[in-house]
Design a protein around this motif. Structure first.
Motif, PDB file in Angstrom:
ATOM      1  N   ASN A 210       0.825  -1.210   0.000  1.00 39.34           N
ATOM      2  CA  ASN A 210       0.000   0.000   0.000  1.00 39.34           C
ATOM      3  C   ASN A 210       0.860   1.261   0.000  1.00 39.34           C
ATOM      4  N   GLY A 211       1.862   1.306   0.880  1.00 43.05           N
ATOM      5  CA  GLY A 211       2.728   2.484   0.938  1.00 43.05           C
ATOM      6  C   GLY A 211       3.557   2.655  -0.319  1.00 43.05           C
ATOM      7  N   ILE A 212       4.057   1.547  -0.870  1.00 44.54           N
ATOM      8  CA  ILE A 212       4.833   1.622  -2.113  1.00 44.54           C
ATOM      9  C   ILE A 212       3.941   2.107  -3.259  1.00 44.54           C
ATOM     10  N   LYS A 213       2.710   1.637  -3.290  1.00 46.04           N
ATOM     11  CA  LYS A 213       1.787   2.063  -4.353  1.00 46.04           C
ATOM     12  C   LYS A 213       1.515   3.561  -4.265  1.00 46.04           C
ATOM     13  N   ARG A 214       1.347   4.064  -3.052  1.00 44.86           N
ATOM     14  CA  ARG A 214       1.129   5.504  -2.879  1.00 44.86           C
ATOM     15  C   ARG A 214       2.337   6.293  -3.371  1.00 44.86           C
ATOM     16  N   ALA A 215       3.537   5.775  -3.068  1.00 40.47           N
ATOM     17  CA  ALA A 215       4.761   6.446  -3.523  1.00 40.47           C
ATOM     18  C   ALA A 215       4.831   6.442  -5.044  1.00 40.47           C
ATOM     19  N   LEU A 216       4.484   5.318  -5.655  1.00 39.32           N
ATOM     20  CA  LEU A 216       4.549   5.212  -7.112  1.00 39.32           C
ATOM     21  C   LEU A 216       3.524   6.128  -7.771  1.00 39.32           C
ATOM     22  N   GLU A 217       2.379   6.282  -7.122  1.00 40.25           N
ATOM     23  CA  GLU A 217       1.337   7.148  -7.678  1.00 40.25           C
ATOM     24  C   GLU A 217       1.763   8.610  -7.732  1.00 40.25           C
ATOM     25  N   THR A 218       2.694   9.003  -6.867  1.00 44.45           N
ATOM     26  CA  THR A 218       3.165  10.394  -6.912  1.00 44.45           C
ATOM     27  C   THR A 218       3.943  10.677  -8.191  1.00 44.45           C
ATOM     28  N   LEU A 219       4.365   9.616  -8.883  1.00 47.53           N
ATOM     29  CA  LEU A 219       5.168   9.790 -10.093  1.00 47.53           C
ATOM     30  C   LEU A 219       4.347   9.708 -11.367  1.00 47.53           C
ATOM     31  N   GLU A 220       3.042   9.509 -11.260  1.00 52.63           N
ATOM     32  CA  GLU A 220       2.210   9.406 -12.458  1.00 52.63           C
ATOM     33  C   GLU A 220       2.333  10.686 -13.292  1.00 52.63           C
ATOM     34  N   GLY A 221       2.658  10.516 -14.550  1.00 50.29           N
ATOM     35  CA  GLY A 221       2.810  11.655 -15.433  1.00 50.29           C
ATOM     36  C   GLY A 221       4.149  12.354 -15.289  1.00 50.29           C
ATOM     37  N   GLU A 222       4.990  11.900 -14.357  1.00 49.31           N
ATOM     38  CA  GLU A 222       6.266  12.565 -14.099  1.00 49.31           C
ATOM     39  C   GLU A 222       7.465  11.740 -14.560  1.00 49.31           C
ATOM     40  N   LEU A 223       7.288  10.428 -14.694  1.00 48.73           N
ATOM     41  CA  LEU A 223       8.424   9.547 -14.913  1.00 48.73           C
ATOM     42  C   LEU A 223       8.328   8.878 -16.277  1.00 48.73           C
ATOM     43  N   ASN A 224       9.366   9.037 -17.095  1.00 45.34           N
ATOM     44  CA  ASN A 224       9.376   8.400 -18.413  1.00 45.34           C
ATOM     45  C   ASN A 224      10.327   7.218 -18.451  1.00 45.34           C
ATOM     46  N   LEU A 225      10.619   6.657 -17.282  1.00 43.65           N
ATOM     47  CA  LEU A 225      11.475   5.482 -17.173  1.00 43.65           C
ATOM     48  C   LEU A 225      10.667   4.330 -16.579  1.00 43.65           C
ATOM     49  N   PRO A 226      11.137   3.090 -16.763  1.00 41.00           N
ATOM     50  CA  PRO A 226      10.496   1.979 -16.059  1.00 41.00           C
ATOM     51  C   PRO A 226      10.646   2.167 -14.551  1.00 41.00           C
ATOM     52  N   ALA A 227       9.692   1.637 -13.805  1.00 38.17           N
ATOM     53  CA  ALA A 227       9.767   1.702 -12.347  1.00 38.17           C
ATOM     54  C   ALA A 227       9.977   0.299 -11.782  1.00 38.17           C
ATOM     55  N   SER A 228      10.491   0.243 -10.586  1.00 37.36           N
ATOM     56  CA  SER A 228      10.654  -1.033  -9.891  1.00 37.36           C
ATOM     57  C   SER A 228      10.056  -0.915  -8.499  1.00 37.36           C
ATOM     58  N   VAL A 229       9.455  -1.994  -8.009  1.00 40.49           N
ATOM     59  CA  VAL A 229       8.847  -1.984  -6.678  1.00 40.49           C
ATOM     60  C   VAL A 229       9.184  -3.279  -5.951  1.00 40.49           C
TER      61      VAL A 229
END
Length: 626
Positions: A210-229
């Motif tokens: 849940n916390g990781i998902k919230r962190a990843l959501e802050t990057l929506e529209g901001e990150l043009n790279l692959p993400a890792s979780v």
């Protein structure tokens, strides 16, 4: 032959591996040794862990070198073996991986969230030592993981880019999704790393899905790279001298596709995860086709702006020292304690507004946790005093064994006595390593049993040292109880020991099953102290799943989870209040004590539940202070 890691991430989502350290701990390897030294002393053990994760479906595995740097190894007298341990770690992982699985060289933060006197030149040297060896052993990329601030990870990334053009995965450990420890918003921090040459940016450790998902959501529209979780298996619980994680493999599997939909291209697990967790992730992602990564907006978010501290104009309430104790009140009528978390900021405006609203709604006491989940919050002593003086509402203060030694705890209690704060709840406290300052020490000079006994000792006019005091304290001491367990009878036996230590009343973890409330009444009918049943309204479907799967001591029934599923915002809170009201009706039949826990500062929800209590009890909103 497998394609280059960068090429693979353009087309598919790769399953990462799970925990190494906590998995070895579960297999009997004790805390306090260097797990990285096992690369030399027990290579077959490390190789077997890698193979288990690969058999579970992992396509990316990490070398067992997370803490294999000069600084960390020196604590075990192993600083001369940095190269040897890293080389062995890479060789073992490559042997287990074969030709189809990617191996990334794992390098962890050296500062690890601590404000330590390590110069940039020292850090560079330590990172270079690891990088040189890992790169020479033919890894497919480098994983910089569990970093807390931009400065340190940027330094490690620059050192890597000086040495190699191989792919680099950069991962932050975040507890607060808004910022890094050195004050950068997450989009800003990720933009910096992208400009420095990071290939993948993501998050690991510190929190569950849940916390990781919230962190990843802050990057929506901001990150043009692959993400890792790589989330933890929820929040660790410390039970009978052991760390335990509650998030199940099936829950992890249910989070995999949502992560992938947000742009995650490597999905694995961190502390507490096992091959079973990775297997469920692999099953969930079987056949999944990722959507193109979102384009980032060019606007760079600004640094955090600290608001001016707020204040309250509420006037001082009635003299609480003359009012009956909660133990006396609950013998006469339904009595409501409401929890409101101290802020994690310097602004107390909303907190004080919430306290005033709860006072008007008839709360008999406001309880304040002591840095719950080991997350730093404003002093509950200071806020308790303000609530007492400005709002006229009785404060009930939690005291954790974690943060203060014997000297500090007695000093703390003497301060409460001087302020006229006499209701406290003694708790063990969540381990500091799982909070927002993992470098902090967990003291634990006392158990929860001992702290109860020693606080009651002050009531006899005897200091913790055994020396007499000139006057006696008047503390009313509560004990915490978790009924959400398999064996309720054993939990009650432990509770009896707390009562024998001197506990005057009991406050339970939140209960979401009406049948459990009835069972709890039957199991505690022989006890002669009051019990306050914990009721915490759910704020959303996501909140429900987080509590059930990631927070120690909380269990939701399947029926409650189904009712909350998919609900967010006002709709979710409305359903949460409705479920809370239903639980209250059962609780009020069997217990006079009610303990409401306010979620996310939504004190309006607690007000609604209190109004329900007073309505069902057939009396108008009470006023505690006569």
């Amino acid at each position: 032959m497998k394609p280059d890691l960068r090429q693979a991430l353009e087309k598919e989502v790769l399953v990462g591996d799970g925990a190494m350290g906590t998995y070895l701990y579960q297999q009997g390897f004790p805390v306090g040794i260097s797990y990285e030294e096992l690369n030399l002393t027990s290579p077959e053990v490390i190789r077997n862990v890698h193979r288990q994760y690969i058999e579970a479906g992992a396509r990316v595995i990490e070398t067992n070198t997370f803490s294999a740097n000069y600084d960390k190894l020196s604590k075990y007298g192993l600083e001369s073996k940095v190269a040897e341990i890293n080389r062995a770690g890479a060789m073992i992982a490559r042997e287990a991986a074969g030709e189809q699985v990617y191996v990334v060289g794992a390098i962890g933060s050296i500062r690890a969230g601590r404000r330590r006197d390590l110069s940039s030149s020292e850090l560079k040297r330590y990172f270079e030592q690891q990088l040189d060896v890992l790169l020479s052993e033919g890894v497919d990329g480098i994983l910089l993981e569990t970093f807390y601030d931009v400065e340190e990870i940027q330094l490690a990334l620059k050192e890597m880019r000086r040495l190699s053009s191989l792919p680099v995965i950069c991962q932050f450990a975040v507890e607060d999704v808004a910022r890094t420890l050195d004050g950068y918003t997450m989009p800003e921090a990720c933009r910096i790393l992208s400009d420095e040459g990071a290939d993948v940016i993501g998050f690991n450790c510190r929190t569950g899905p849940n916390g990781i998902k919230r962190a990843l959501e802050t990057l929506e529209g901001e990150l043009n790279l692959p993400a890792s979780v790589f989330p933890n298996a929820g929040i660790a619980d410390y039970v009978d001298g052991e760390y335990r994680y509650g998030a199940s493999p099936s829950y992890f599997g249910s989070t995999a596709v949502p992560f992938a939909d947000l742009g995650a291209r490597i999905i694995g697990g961190c502390c507490g995860t096992t091959p079973a967790h990775i297997s469920e992730i692999a099953k969930a992602l079987s056949g999944y086709t990722p959507v193109p990564l979102p384009k980032r907006d060019e606007a760079i978010p600004s640094r955090i702006v600290v608001q001016e501290p707020g204040s309250s104009d509420a006037s001082r309430g009635d003299d609480l020292n003359q009012s009956p104790s909660l133990v006396d009140l609950v013998k006469e009528r339904h009595t409501v304690i409401v929890e409101l978390d101290p802020p994690r900021d310097l602004d107390i405006t909303k907190f004080m507004k919430g306290a005033e609203a709860l006072k008007k709604a008839g709360a008999d006491a406001l309880t304040l946790a002591d840095n719950s989940l080991a997350v730093t919050r404003m002093s509950n002593m200071a806020l308790g005093h303000l609530v007492q003086e400005r709002v006229g509402l009785r404060p009930l203060i939690h005291i954790a064994c974690r943060d203060r030694n014997l000297i500090g705890t007695q000093s703390h209690m003497m301060g409460f006595d001087a302020l006229g704060i006499d209701h406290v709840l003694a708790v063990t406290g969540d381990p500091a390593r799982f909070g927002d300052l993992p470098g902090a020490s967990s003291v634990y000079d006392m158990t929860s049993f001992e702290i109860i006994r020693m606080i009651k000792q002050l009531n006899e006019g005897i200091a913790f040292s055994g020396k007499p005091l000139k006057q006696k304290a008047k503390f009313v001491v509560g004990a915490a109880f978790n009924p959400n367990v398999k064996h309720l009878d054993k939990a009650v036996q432990r509770l009896e020991k707390k009562i024998a230590s001197g506990a005057d009343y009991i406050m339970t973890q939140p209960v979401y099953d009406p049948e459990l409330i009835v069972k709890l009444k039957e199991a505690t009918a022989h006890l002669d102290i009051p019990i306050f049943i914990g009721i915490m309204p759910l704020a959303s479907g996501r909140n429900a799943e987080y509590l059930h799967n990631e927070v120690p001591g909380i269990q939701l029934s399947d029926a409650v989870r189904e009712r909350m599923a998919g609900l967010e915002g006002a709709e979710g809170r409305a359903m949460g209040v409705q479920i809370g009201q239903e639980l209250l009706e059962v609780a009020m039949e069997h217990f006079n004590g009610i303990y409401l826990m306010t979620p996310f500062m939504f004190y309006e929800m607690s007000v609604q539940l209190m109004e329900h209590v007073w309505e069902k009890s057939g009396r108008p909103t009470p006023h505690l202070f006569h």
